[in-house]
Design a protein around this motif. Structure first.
Motif, PDB file in Angstrom:
ATOM      1  N   UNK A  34       0.814  -1.232   0.000  1.00 42.22           N
ATOM      2  CA  UNK A  34       0.000   0.000   0.000  1.00 42.22           C
ATOM      3  C   UNK A  34       0.847   1.282   0.000  1.00 42.22           C
ATOM      4  N   UNK A  35       2.167   1.138   0.074  1.00 42.67           N
ATOM      5  CA  UNK A  35       3.069   2.306   0.089  1.00 42.67           C
ATOM      6  C   UNK A  35       3.578   2.602  -1.316  1.00 42.67           C
ATOM      7  N   UNK A  36       3.921   3.847  -1.534  1.00 41.67           N
ATOM      8  CA  UNK A  36       4.482   4.243  -2.820  1.00 41.67           C
ATOM      9  C   UNK A  36       5.914   3.723  -2.983  1.00 41.67           C
ATOM     10  N   UNK A  37       6.241   3.357  -4.206  1.00 41.48           N
ATOM     11  CA  UNK A  37       7.627   3.049  -4.567  1.00 41.48           C
ATOM     12  C   UNK A  37       8.373   4.371  -4.733  1.00 41.48           C
ATOM     13  N   UNK A  38       9.680   4.302  -4.899  1.00 42.34           N
ATOM     14  CA  UNK A  38      10.461   5.517  -5.164  1.00 42.34           C
ATOM     15  C   UNK A  38       9.985   6.195  -6.458  1.00 42.34           C
ATOM     16  N   UNK A  39       9.636   5.388  -7.421  1.00 45.57           N
ATOM     17  CA  UNK A  39       9.151   5.912  -8.689  1.00 45.57           C
ATOM     18  C   UNK A  39       7.825   6.660  -8.497  1.00 45.57           C
ATOM     19  N   UNK A  40       6.956   6.108  -7.680  1.00 47.82           N
ATOM     20  CA  UNK A  40       5.677   6.761  -7.399  1.00 47.82           C
ATOM     21  C   UNK A  40       5.874   8.037  -6.577  1.00 47.82           C
ATOM     22  N   UNK A  41       6.852   8.026  -5.670  1.00 52.54           N
ATOM     23  CA  UNK A  41       7.180   9.252  -4.927  1.00 52.54           C
ATOM     24  C   UNK A  41       7.662  10.314  -5.904  1.00 52.54           C
ATOM     25  N   UNK A  42       8.496   9.918  -6.856  1.00 50.01           N
ATOM     26  CA  UNK A  42       8.949  10.850  -7.884  1.00 50.01           C
ATOM     27  C   UNK A  42       7.751  11.387  -8.668  1.00 50.01           C
ATOM     28  N   UNK A  43       6.821  10.519  -8.984  1.00 45.98           N
ATOM     29  CA  UNK A  43       5.600  10.946  -9.667  1.00 45.98           C
ATOM     30  C   UNK A  43       4.801  11.931  -8.832  1.00 45.98           C
ATOM     31  N   UNK A  44       4.704  11.666  -7.544  1.00 44.74           N
ATOM     32  CA  UNK A  44       4.026  12.603  -6.644  1.00 44.74           C
ATOM     33  C   UNK A  44       4.719  13.963  -6.672  1.00 44.74           C
ATOM     34  N   UNK A  45       6.032  13.970  -6.740  1.00 49.94           N
ATOM     35  CA  UNK A  45       6.773  15.231  -6.812  1.00 49.94           C
ATOM     36  C   UNK A  45       6.524  15.945  -8.145  1.00 49.94           C
ATOM     37  N   UNK A  46       6.279  15.194  -9.202  1.00 48.92           N
ATOM     38  CA  UNK A  46       5.891  15.808 -10.480  1.00 48.92           C
ATOM     39  C   UNK A  46       4.540  16.491 -10.319  1.00 48.92           C
ATOM     40  N   UNK A  47       3.573  15.767  -9.745  1.00 44.70           N
ATOM     41  CA  UNK A  47       2.240  16.335  -9.540  1.00 44.70           C
ATOM     42  C   UNK A  47       2.303  17.575  -8.661  1.00 44.70           C
ATOM     43  N   UNK A  48       3.125  17.515  -7.628  1.00 46.28           N
ATOM     44  CA  UNK A  48       3.316  18.671  -6.748  1.00 46.28           C
ATOM     45  C   UNK A  48       3.909  19.839  -7.532  1.00 46.28           C
ATOM     46  N   UNK A  49       4.888  19.545  -8.385  1.00 43.46           N
ATOM     47  CA  UNK A  49       5.503  20.586  -9.204  1.00 43.46           C
ATOM     48  C   UNK A  49       4.502  21.231 -10.146  1.00 43.46           C
ATOM     49  N   UNK A  50       3.683  20.412 -10.786  1.00 37.12           N
ATOM     50  CA  UNK A  50       2.666  20.928 -11.714  1.00 37.12           C
ATOM     51  C   UNK A  50       1.689  21.840 -10.962  1.00 37.12           C
ATOM     52  N   UNK A  51       1.168  21.348  -9.848  1.00 34.13           N
ATOM     53  CA  UNK A  51       0.184  22.116  -9.087  1.00 34.13           C
ATOM     54  C   UNK A  51       0.768  23.405  -8.526  1.00 34.13           C
ATOM     55  N   UNK A  52       1.989  23.331  -8.035  1.00 35.21           N
ATOM     56  CA  UNK A  52       2.585  24.526  -7.445  1.00 35.21           C
ATOM     57  C   UNK A  52       3.046  25.531  -8.489  1.00 35.21           C
ATOM     58  N   UNK A  76      -3.903  11.062  -8.226  1.00 32.92           N
ATOM     59  CA  UNK A  76      -3.048  11.503  -9.335  1.00 32.92           C
ATOM     60  C   UNK A  76      -1.921  10.508  -9.600  1.00 32.92           C
ATOM     61  N   UNK A  77      -1.337   9.965  -8.535  1.00 35.26           N
ATOM     62  CA  UNK A  77      -0.265   8.974  -8.714  1.00 35.26           C
ATOM     63  C   UNK A  77      -0.810   7.755  -9.453  1.00 35.26           C
ATOM     64  N   UNK A  78      -2.022   7.323  -9.088  1.00 30.59           N
ATOM     65  CA  UNK A  78      -2.636   6.173  -9.768  1.00 30.59           C
ATOM     66  C   UNK A  78      -3.010   6.515 -11.203  1.00 30.59           C
ATOM     67  N   UNK A  79      -3.641   7.677 -11.404  1.00 26.77           N
ATOM     68  CA  UNK A  79      -4.096   8.067 -12.745  1.00 26.77           C
ATOM     69  C   UNK A  79      -2.927   8.199 -13.717  1.00 26.77           C
ATOM     70  N   UNK A  80      -1.797   8.684 -13.234  1.00 25.02           N
ATOM     71  CA  UNK A  80      -0.611   8.838 -14.077  1.00 25.02           C
ATOM     72  C   UNK A  80       0.188   7.547 -14.213  1.00 25.02           C
ATOM     73  N   UNK A  81      -0.141   6.549 -13.391  1.00 24.83           N
ATOM     74  CA  UNK A  81       0.516   5.237 -13.418  1.00 24.83           C
ATOM     75  C   UNK A  81       2.037   5.368 -13.487  1.00 24.83           C
ATOM     76  N   UNK A  82       2.571   6.149 -12.556  1.00 30.76           N
ATOM     77  CA  UNK A  82       4.027   6.361 -12.523  1.00 30.76           C
ATOM     78  C   UNK A  82       4.789   5.058 -12.318  1.00 30.76           C
ATOM     79  N   UNK A  83       4.181   4.101 -11.639  1.00 32.44           N
ATOM     80  CA  UNK A  83       4.857   2.828 -11.362  1.00 32.44           C
ATOM     81  C   UNK A  83       5.285   2.131 -12.649  1.00 32.44           C
ATOM     82  N   UNK A  84       4.465   2.231 -13.692  1.00 32.96           N
ATOM     83  CA  UNK A  84       4.770   1.543 -14.953  1.00 32.96           C
ATOM     84  C   UNK A  84       5.347   2.473 -16.018  1.00 32.96           C
TER      85      UNK A  84
END
Length: 147
Positions: A34-52, A76-84
């Protein structure tokens, strides 16, 4: 703002260096299902960058106090499917969005940094706080990636 700009530039350099030497397997490994991978954390940082980036620019012409709209980070992390996603592509996007954020931060003046914002908690703050909070948030999550 010079210190914040320097900190952000250093974090971008650190992130790019680490990610470029990491394998996809390392970046996609999840500590728990249920935790984010490093790749998903990176994706979250992308989403944060876009929003900010949008916040930092919209506040320039919006009515004040500028209302900060929350976004659904997990969705957003799921919708962008950063994991894959391809690691190189999202790493480049993360660096690019943060280089753009850095550029926008450098354009701020004493006046614009004092623009009032309304946080989701109804608290009033200013653009300076929002920028500093963004960079601190990025640092926190980048440290989760660069363990």
């Amino acid at each position: 703002m010079d210190e914040i700009v320097y900190k952000l530039e250093s974090l971008i350099t650190k992130g790019v260096a680490y990610i470029s030497q990491s394998s996809d397997a390392e970046m996609t490994q999840k500590p728990l299902p249920e935790k984010w991978s490093r790749k998903e954390i990176l994706g979250h940082l992308i989403d944060s960058g876009i929003n900010n980036l949008q916040r930092f620019t919209e506040i320039q012409t919006a009515n004040k106090p500028f209302k900060i709209r929350q976004y659904k980070q997990d969705d957003l992390v799921k919708a962008n499917n950063y994991q894959d996603a391809e690691l190189k592509e999202i790493a480049n996007f993360w660096a690019s969005i943060n280089n753009r954020v850095c550029y926008v931060i450098k354009q701020q003046t004493k006046e614009t940094l004092s623009y009032k914002i309304e946080l989701p908690s109804d608290e009033i703050s200013d653009l300076r706080f929002l920028i500093e909070d963004y960079v601190d948030h990025l640092e926190y999550h980048l440290n989760q990636i660069v363990k």
